[in-house]
Design a protein around this motif. Structure first.
Motif, PDB file in Angstrom:
ATOM      1  N   LEU A 178      -5.468  -3.553  -2.550  1.00  0.00           N
ATOM      2  CA  LEU A 178      -4.573  -2.902  -3.226  1.00  0.00           C
ATOM      3  C   LEU A 178      -5.040  -2.669  -4.775  1.00  0.00           C
ATOM      4  O   LEU A 178      -4.846  -1.641  -5.278  1.00  0.00           O
TER       5      LEU A 178
ATOM      6  N   GLN B 100      -7.041   0.293  -4.121  1.00  0.00           N
ATOM      7  CA  GLN B 100      -6.273   1.512  -3.864  1.00  0.00           C
ATOM      8  C   GLN B 100      -5.519   1.921  -5.236  1.00  0.00           C
ATOM      9  O   GLN B 100      -5.499   3.293  -5.615  1.00  0.00           O
TER      10      GLN B 100
ATOM     11  N   ASP C 218       0.888  -1.305   0.132  1.00  0.00           N
ATOM     12  CA  ASP C 218       0.077  -0.163   0.074  1.00  0.00           C
ATOM     13  C   ASP C 218       0.996   1.289   0.096  1.00  0.00           C
ATOM     14  O   ASP C 218       0.630   2.259  -0.676  1.00  0.00           O
TER      15      ASP C 218
END
Length: 411
Positions: free
Chosen positions: A258, A261, A228
């Motif tokens: 992930l 994100q 991250d």
């Protein structure tokens, strides 16, 4: 010398755990020793009680995993029975159990009843691994109980192997005699993973990496890996190096988070997810990468335990950049074999990677020094020698004691 390895899981499952195991068993075979392995209930459903995978023999435990303390105790008992049956079949000189500690408990039960010497090898402390994987909490009752159980098992094993100095130091701090502990570090089988393959232009084009400066991560997506933070570093890195791209190969518990994100990042167009690939295909992806990044977070697990993947990258002749935690410092000399940056800091990651991409003048020398380090100090063909004096001492003692007559016994 006949060694029976006691494992949580093994091939054909693929993980850092199984790759290290394979390397150990293959190197021991090449040394002329006879080896076999027993896998525990966590191997999952298996069709055969004994099977050959990649030329190695695995005895399987046919047991369903159940939760809770009662389930764990039942699993240990089933595993111990299977180890005993494998002892009857294989007739080893040494039992070599590998973490987690449940494997050591099952092996101890058999070792004591048969008079066999037991080596217990710790790759990570189970309680710290649980915290790192998000399945446990630091300092909880379960954490303390697991830590106490680990110490109990270590005291009762005849010898202990650990993969790094961090783990050895922690055990000594618990009162374990340092002479009882040998460090058997992570290594690379250079006969399998030592010859980098040529860059595949078609694969690069498929992934949009034709003219890219590629940062890569190849491994498991656990929270402690800090991916991250690597994704969070990409906007600043792309601003400094517009051709920078991030290639993520693998999968794991953090994959969905992930991907979400990355999709929300201003640098989303520069991030590529490949998913899991067979280990035999991994080299094709290494060949596309300029710098392998390992941004592990700072915590007990990463301070104490050395990873395998940076060594694979060095063996492939790749630059390595990693967070400045204890496990990485055992492998990487900053500015010589790799680059270290502050952990838990996306800005530091972006700055370190941008600096590497901007100045390639020292790349060739650094890659050569890193490769030489793996060849000389982290090559399994030489690493395996560290076990020999332990095995010889324990088997000699067992012969003098005469406690094991190589006869089957119930358990």
């Amino acid at each position: 010398m006949r060694i029976l390895h006691v494992l949580d899981h093994g091939l054909p499952l693929q993980s850092g755990y199984t790759f290290r195991t394979r390397a150990i068993l293959k190197a021991q075979e090449q040394r002329g020793w006879q080896v076999a392995a027993v896998t525990g209930p966590r191997q999952g459903a298996v069709a055969d009680a004994v099977e050959a995978v990649d030329g190695l023999t695995f005895h399987r435990t046919q047991a369903a995993l159940k939760g809770g303390v009662v389930g764990e105790l039942a699993g240990i008992a089933a595993f111990a029975r299977r180890i005993a049956a494998a002892v009857d079949s294989f007739r080893p000189d040494v039992l070599h159990a590998h973490s987690p500690v449940l494997d050591a408990l099952a092996a101890l039960r058999v070792a004591r009843r048969r008079g066999l010497p037991l080596v217990y090898e710790i790759r990570a402390f189970w309680e710290d691994a649980a915290v790192g994987n998000g399945t446990g909490r630091d300092g909880s009752a379960r954490y303390r109980a697991t830590r106490a159980l680990e110490t109990w098992a270590v005291r009762r094993a005849d010898a202990v192997a650990v993969i790094c100095e961090g783990l050895r130091g922690d055990l000594i701090a618990r009162g374990i005699d340092g002479d009882k502990i040998v460090v058997s570090p992570n290594g690379v089988d250079l006969t399998v993973f030592g010859a980098p393959v040529a860059r595949d232009p078609a694969l690069a084009a498929e992934l949009g990496l034709d003219d890219a400066e590629t940062i890569g991560f190849i491994g498991s997506f656990y929270d402690y890996e800090g991916l991250d933070d690597l994704i969070a570093a990409m906007p600043a890195l792309v601003a400094a190096r517009p051709r920078a791209r991030l290639l993520l190969v693998g999968g794991g518990p953090m994959e969905a988070a992930l991907r979400a994100q990355a999709a929300a990042s201003p640098a989303t167009a520069a991030i590529r997810f490949v998913g899991r690939v067979p280990h035999t295909e991994v080299e094709r992806y290494y060949a596309l990468v300029d710098v392998l990044a390992y941004p592990r977070k700072a915590m007990r697990l990463t301070e104490l335990v050395t990873p395998l993947k940076p060594l694979e990258a060095m063996a492939q002749g790749k630059l390595v950049a990693a967070s400045d935690v204890g496990g990485h410092r055992e492998l990487i000399r900053d500015g010589e074999t790799g680059t270290l940056f502050a952990p838990d800091d996306p800005a530091a990651i972006a700055g370190a990677l941008a600096g590497l991409l901007a100045d390639r003048s020292g790349w060739d020398r650094r890659r050569a020094v890193a490769r030489a380090f793996v060849e000389q100090e982290r090559n399994w063909s030489s690493n395996i020698c560290r076990y020999e004096p332990i095995y010889q001492r324990l088997t000699a003692a067992a012969t003098v004691d005469g406690s094991w007559q190589r006869s089957p016994a119930g358990i």
